[in-house]
Enzyme design. Structure first.
Site, PDB file in Angstrom:
ATOM      1  CB  SER A   1      13.860 -11.422  10.168  1.00 25.21           C
ATOM      2  OG  SER A   1      14.573 -11.085  10.925  1.00 25.21           O
TER       3      SER A   1
ATOM      4  CG  HIS B   1      10.531 -13.948  13.032  1.00 21.74           C
ATOM      5  ND1 HIS B   1      10.235 -12.972  12.766  1.00 21.74           N
ATOM      6  CD2 HIS B   1      11.627 -14.398  12.966  1.00 21.74           C
ATOM      7  CE1 HIS B   1      10.830 -12.617  12.607  1.00 21.74           C
ATOM      8  NE2 HIS B   1      12.649 -13.481  12.719  1.00 21.74           N
TER       9      HIS B   1
END
Ligand code: GCU
Length: 410
Positions: free
Chosen positions: A247, A388
């Site tokens: 990320s 995610h």
């Protein structure tokens, strides 16, 4: 306290403008992507000998317009503050080592996990999000004393020990002959917009100029300094270090790999906007949104490109291409639409001509591969099922890819 009405108006305007950018509905519809043309990484390049000069130009553009330049190399000196205790872990098959190095007045607490009796082993180097104590549940790992996000009063606590363990395939990494080196990214620079007064920025008297480092550049620079330290150890082979990040830290690992050719391999896990995703697609997170919500991540020049991506002199496929000919892996997750999996794939694909010019395969897949079916050449890519995060599936691919590129000639 009575707040003057003029101040209330100013405050309300400020909140309103932030709210507009935060609330402006992100587009998730491929059919609404504006027409765009990607800049050509190989513009003006006809042969491999011309690539290094073009590469320097692209690198400088990313530094000036997006991430910001490191203002001085005077701060680069590291010193070892604590040589660190070692002890066997994982039933004796690994050694846990915790050296502390000092950089620009900050203590960086490393958590190093080594296969037993390591000499010159390759390693994965990756920041963690909430402190070393979240990676492995072991009472000998001290809690970070630094600012931690999403925690009451921004303090780490014992209950978080091992809380991120599922994101770190420690045993698999060790069993495959790699070391894992991790540290808390907040040791280098706390992830909070405070006008650049905390972290290593505090060593500078003024707020950085519009082309000088935001936090991502600072974190990337910190990784290079850790690599300096790894080069002084006998256990780890600093010429075989894969820099990995998830990320915002995936944006960081790509920028670290671009800046520092000593990184043998780079891995971007779900890095999205400002990482591997093509900015011009304006799908999921946009440049305007990231600059508004995380104003400290990039340099101030990047704001010029809010809702104005077509003026960027580069796009993120060129960030991936800056790794060439070194291996690079881009990973997406199918439900992570905020990070634009297709845009991440396209960056890997459009970096391929640079690899081919340099005699490497680039990404074998010409079309986005099916979910959970990785494609691995000198560029690797997969889109896995789920959201995610970093999973065992991701690590299985990174280990396979790193074994192929960092161990095949052993
Ligand atoms: C937010 C941000 C992303 C970032 C992510 C993360 O979602 O918008 O750009 O990648 O945080 O770092 O977890």
């Amino acid at each position: 306290m009575r707040i003057p009405s003029s101040l209330i108006v100013v405050l309300a305007m400020g909140i309103a403008s932030v709210a507009v950018a935060q609330d402006a509905k992100p587009n998730y519809d491929e059919s609404k992507i504006p027409a765009y043309t990607l800049p050509n990484p190989l513009a003006g390049v006809e042969s491999a000998v011309q690539w290094p000069a073009r590469r320097e130009q692209i690198l400088a553009q990313f530094a000036t317009e997006m991430f910001g330049k490191v203002p001085t190399d005077k701060l680069n000196a590291i010193s070892v503050k604590d040589a660190g205790a070692r002890k066997p872990v994982l039933g004796g098959k690994a050694t846990m080592w915790q050296p502390v190095i000092t950089l620009a007045g900050r203590d960086l607490h490393l958590l190093v996990l080594l296969p037993k009796e390591s000499r010159n082993v390759p390693a994965f180097l990756a920041y963690n999000f909430h402190g070393n104590h979240t990676v492995l549940d072991d009472l000998d790992i001290p809690l970070t004393k630094n600012w931690v996000r999403s925690k009451p009063e921004n303090r780490a606590s014992d209950e978080d020990r091992g809380s991120a363990a599922s994101r770190w395939a420690v045993e698999k990494i060790i069993d495959n002959g790699f070391a894992l080196v991790t540290l808390y990214y907040g040791d280098v620079d706390p992830d909070v917009d405070d006008g650049f007064e905390n972290g290593v920025h505090a060593a500078f008297p003024n707020k950085p100029a519009s082309d000088q480092w935001g936090s991502i550049a600072t974190w990337a620079w910190g990784l290079s300094r850790v690599l300096d330290f790894l080069g002084t150890t006998s256990e780890i082979d600093a010429t075989r270090v894969a820099v990995m990040g998830h990320s915002r830290l995936g944006k960081t690992s790509l920028w670290a790999g671009a800046n520092d050719p000593r990184f043998a391999l780079a891995i971007s896990n779900n890095s999205g906007c400002g990482g591997a995703a093509i900015s011009r697609r304006r799908i999921g997170e946009s440049v305007a949104r990231i600059n508004t919500v995380f104003p400290h991540w990039f340099c101030d020049n990047f704001v010029k490109y809010n809702d104005n991506e077509s003026q960027l002199p580069f796009d993120q496929h060129m960030l991936v291409a800056l790794m060439a000919p070194r291996p690079v892996y881009v990973a997406s997750a199918v439900e992570d639409t905020w990070a634009d999996p297709r845009g991440e794939f396209l960056a890997a694909k459009h970096a391929t001509p640079v690899y081919e010019l340099l005699g490497r395969e680039g990404l074998p897949a010409a079309k986005m591969p099916p979910v959970d079916e990785p494609s691995q050449g000198s560029i690797g890519y997969h889109v896995r099922s789920g959201g995610h995060s970093v999973t065992d599936f991701d690590w299985t691919q990174y280990i396979k890819f790193a074994k192929q590129h960092l161990m095949e000639n052993e």
